[in-house]
Motif scaffolding. Structure first.
Motif, PDB file in Angstrom:
ATOM      1  N   VAL A  46       0.865  -1.178   0.000  1.00 42.33           N
ATOM      2  CA  VAL A  46       0.000   0.000   0.000  1.00 42.33           C
ATOM      3  C   VAL A  46       0.897   1.222   0.000  1.00 42.33           C
ATOM      4  O   VAL A  46       1.796   1.342   0.835  1.00 42.33           O
ATOM      5  CB  VAL A  46      -0.919   0.018   1.247  1.00 42.33           C
ATOM      6  CG1 VAL A  46      -1.716   1.301   1.298  1.00 42.33           C
ATOM      7  CG2 VAL A  46      -1.819  -1.197   1.251  1.00 42.33           C
ATOM      8  N   HIS A  47       0.695   2.102  -0.968  1.00 40.63           N
ATOM      9  CA  HIS A  47       1.515   3.309  -1.071  1.00 40.63           C
ATOM     10  C   HIS A  47       0.598   4.473  -1.386  1.00 40.63           C
ATOM     11  O   HIS A  47      -0.068   4.485  -2.397  1.00 40.63           O
ATOM     12  CB  HIS A  47       2.568   3.150  -2.165  1.00 40.63           C
ATOM     13  CG  HIS A  47       3.587   4.235  -2.164  1.00 40.63           C
ATOM     14  ND1 HIS A  47       3.328   5.510  -2.594  1.00 40.63           N
ATOM     15  CD2 HIS A  47       4.875   4.228  -1.765  1.00 40.63           C
ATOM     16  CE1 HIS A  47       4.407   6.244  -2.474  1.00 40.63           C
ATOM     17  NE2 HIS A  47       5.366   5.490  -1.967  1.00 40.63           N
ATOM     18  N   PHE A  48       0.580   5.444  -0.511  1.00 46.29           N
ATOM     19  CA  PHE A  48      -0.251   6.624  -0.719  1.00 46.29           C
ATOM     20  C   PHE A  48       0.509   7.645  -1.549  1.00 46.29           C
ATOM     21  O   PHE A  48       1.730   7.761  -1.451  1.00 46.29           O
ATOM     22  CB  PHE A  48      -0.676   7.216   0.627  1.00 46.29           C
ATOM     23  CG  PHE A  48      -1.496   6.265   1.437  1.00 46.29           C
ATOM     24  CD1 PHE A  48      -2.837   6.053   1.130  1.00 46.29           C
ATOM     25  CD2 PHE A  48      -0.931   5.554   2.487  1.00 46.29           C
ATOM     26  CE1 PHE A  48      -3.586   5.156   1.851  1.00 46.29           C
ATOM     27  CE2 PHE A  48      -1.688   4.656   3.234  1.00 46.29           C
ATOM     28  CZ  PHE A  48      -3.016   4.460   2.907  1.00 46.29           C
ATOM     29  N   SER A  49      -0.232   8.404  -2.368  1.00 44.33           N
ATOM     30  CA  SER A  49       0.424   9.404  -3.198  1.00 44.33           C
ATOM     31  C   SER A  49       1.007  10.518  -2.334  1.00 44.33           C
ATOM     32  O   SER A  49       0.474  10.860  -1.277  1.00 44.33           O
ATOM     33  CB  SER A  49      -0.552   9.978  -4.235  1.00 44.33           C
ATOM     34  OG  SER A  49      -1.594  10.652  -3.605  1.00 44.33           O
ATOM     35  N   ARG A  50       2.127  11.028  -2.802  1.00 46.72           N
ATOM     36  CA  ARG A  50       2.874  12.112  -2.160  1.00 46.72           C
ATOM     37  C   ARG A  50       3.498  11.731  -0.825  1.00 46.72           C
ATOM     38  O   ARG A  50       3.915  12.575  -0.062  1.00 46.72           O
ATOM     39  CB  ARG A  50       2.013  13.362  -1.995  1.00 46.72           C
ATOM     40  CG  ARG A  50       1.519  13.954  -3.284  1.00 46.72           C
ATOM     41  CD  ARG A  50       2.617  14.661  -3.974  1.00 46.72           C
ATOM     42  NE  ARG A  50       2.170  15.240  -5.237  1.00 46.72           N
ATOM     43  CZ  ARG A  50       2.933  15.954  -6.009  1.00 46.72           C
ATOM     44  NH1 ARG A  50       4.174  16.190  -5.668  1.00 46.72           N
ATOM     45  NH2 ARG A  50       2.488  16.439  -7.140  1.00 46.72           N
ATOM     46  N   VAL A  51       3.568  10.424  -0.525  1.00 42.74           N
ATOM     47  CA  VAL A  51       4.197   9.948   0.710  1.00 42.74           C
ATOM     48  C   VAL A  51       5.483   9.215   0.337  1.00 42.74           C
ATOM     49  O   VAL A  51       5.478   8.342  -0.517  1.00 42.74           O
ATOM     50  CB  VAL A  51       3.261   9.010   1.496  1.00 42.74           C
ATOM     51  CG1 VAL A  51       3.977   8.436   2.714  1.00 42.74           C
ATOM     52  CG2 VAL A  51       2.001   9.742   1.909  1.00 42.74           C
ATOM     53  N   LEU A  52       6.573   9.585   0.982  1.00 48.96           N
ATOM     54  CA  LEU A  52       7.837   8.891   0.805  1.00 48.96           C
ATOM     55  C   LEU A  52       8.022   7.992   2.011  1.00 48.96           C
ATOM     56  O   LEU A  52       8.060   8.470   3.143  1.00 48.96           O
ATOM     57  CB  LEU A  52       8.986   9.899   0.701  1.00 48.96           C
ATOM     58  CG  LEU A  52      10.316   9.293   0.284  1.00 48.96           C
ATOM     59  CD1 LEU A  52      11.041  10.245  -0.642  1.00 48.96           C
ATOM     60  CD2 LEU A  52      11.169   8.950   1.468  1.00 48.96           C
ATOM     61  N   ASP A  53       8.095   6.693   1.768  1.00 42.23           N
ATOM     62  CA  ASP A  53       8.234   5.747   2.877  1.00 42.23           C
ATOM     63  C   ASP A  53       9.604   5.078   2.857  1.00 42.23           C
ATOM     64  O   ASP A  53      10.445   5.389   2.006  1.00 42.23           O
ATOM     65  CB  ASP A  53       7.097   4.726   2.867  1.00 42.23           C
ATOM     66  CG  ASP A  53       7.054   3.847   1.627  1.00 42.23           C
ATOM     67  OD1 ASP A  53       8.085   3.729   0.923  1.00 42.23           O
ATOM     68  OD2 ASP A  53       6.000   3.252   1.370  1.00 42.23           O
ATOM     69  N   ALA A  54       9.837   4.196   3.794  1.00 41.60           N
ATOM     70  CA  ALA A  54      11.134   3.535   3.926  1.00 41.60           C
ATOM     71  C   ALA A  54      11.489   2.741   2.674  1.00 41.60           C
ATOM     72  O   ALA A  54      12.665   2.663   2.295  1.00 41.60           O
ATOM     73  CB  ALA A  54      11.136   2.632   5.157  1.00 41.60           C
ATOM     74  N   ASP A  55      10.492   2.141   2.024  1.00 42.16           N
ATOM     75  CA  ASP A  55      10.774   1.382   0.797  1.00 42.16           C
ATOM     76  C   ASP A  55      11.227   2.306  -0.334  1.00 42.16           C
ATOM     77  O   ASP A  55      12.109   1.944  -1.110  1.00 42.16           O
ATOM     78  CB  ASP A  55       9.546   0.581   0.360  1.00 42.16           C
ATOM     79  CG  ASP A  55       9.272  -0.610   1.265  1.00 42.16           C
ATOM     80  OD1 ASP A  55      10.193  -1.052   1.971  1.00 42.16           O
ATOM     81  OD2 ASP A  55       8.128  -1.098   1.264  1.00 42.16           O
TER      82      ASP A  55
END
Length: 190
Positions: A46-55
């Motif tokens: 799951v990846h939300f737009s405009r969010v930079l995550d650890a992956d």
């Protein structure tokens, strides 16, 4: 995806650059995934737009330290791609890893473009390597055109990366940064 190929390694699609140009193109794909929440770098989660995550930060680190580019300095195109990712991400959930990577990559580019020695990317960009252990501590020897370019990349943009702002302030001088950024650089106890 004509500029490079997806390699399948342990049943996971991995972007593997062959040179700095393809690495910059792959970083643009990461940026697109951050913006839209879709694409090859966001698959299976799951990846939300405009969010930079650890992956996303891990993708950037993997691309920047791939064997084909590890012994080359970070290129201007790669640095610009990292600035674009930074600008695209309005939220972060990577515990500061991307900010650390961005500051180190920009310092690597600035130093190498100025003719100063830099360690291999796998050392310089590693989370456990302190930027102070290899990056220039002052502007002596750093090309002024490079410093102006870095400062121009930061002007008028939302900056939350204290490591990058501090490094640029040290190298370029506080006067090159917008006055609005000074509160982020100096903790005045408010």
């Amino acid at each position: 995806m004509s500029a490079f190929a997806l390699k399948v390694v342990d049943s996971v699609d991995v972007l593997e650059p062959t040179c700095c140009d393809t690495a910059a193109s792959m970083l643009a794909i990461v940026r697109d995934g951050v913006i839209t929440g879709e694409g090859p770098t966001t698959g299976g989660r799951v990846h939300f737009s405009r969010v930079l995550d650890a992956d996303d930060a891990a993708w950037c680190a993997r691309i920047l330290t791939a064997a084909a580019v590890n012994d080359q300095p970070v290129s201007r195109a790669e640095a610009e791609a990292l600035f674009a990712i930074n600008e695209a991400a309005t939220e972060r959930s990577d515990e500061g890893r991307f900010d650390d990577l961005l500051a180190k990559a920009i310092a690597h580019h600035a130093a190498s473009a100025s003719g100063l020695p830099v360690p291999p990317r796998s050392v310089a960009l590693a989370a456990e390597t302190a930027i102070e252990s290899w990056a220039p501590a002052n502007a002596r020897g750093v090309n002024t055109d490079i410093l102006e370019w870095v400062a121009s990349q930061m002007r008028g943009k939302r900056l939350s990366n204290r490591a990058l702002v501090t490094m640029v302030a040290t190298l370029v001088g506080v006067t090159a940064l917008p006055l609005a950024q000074l509160p982020y650089m100096i903790d005045i106890g408010m």
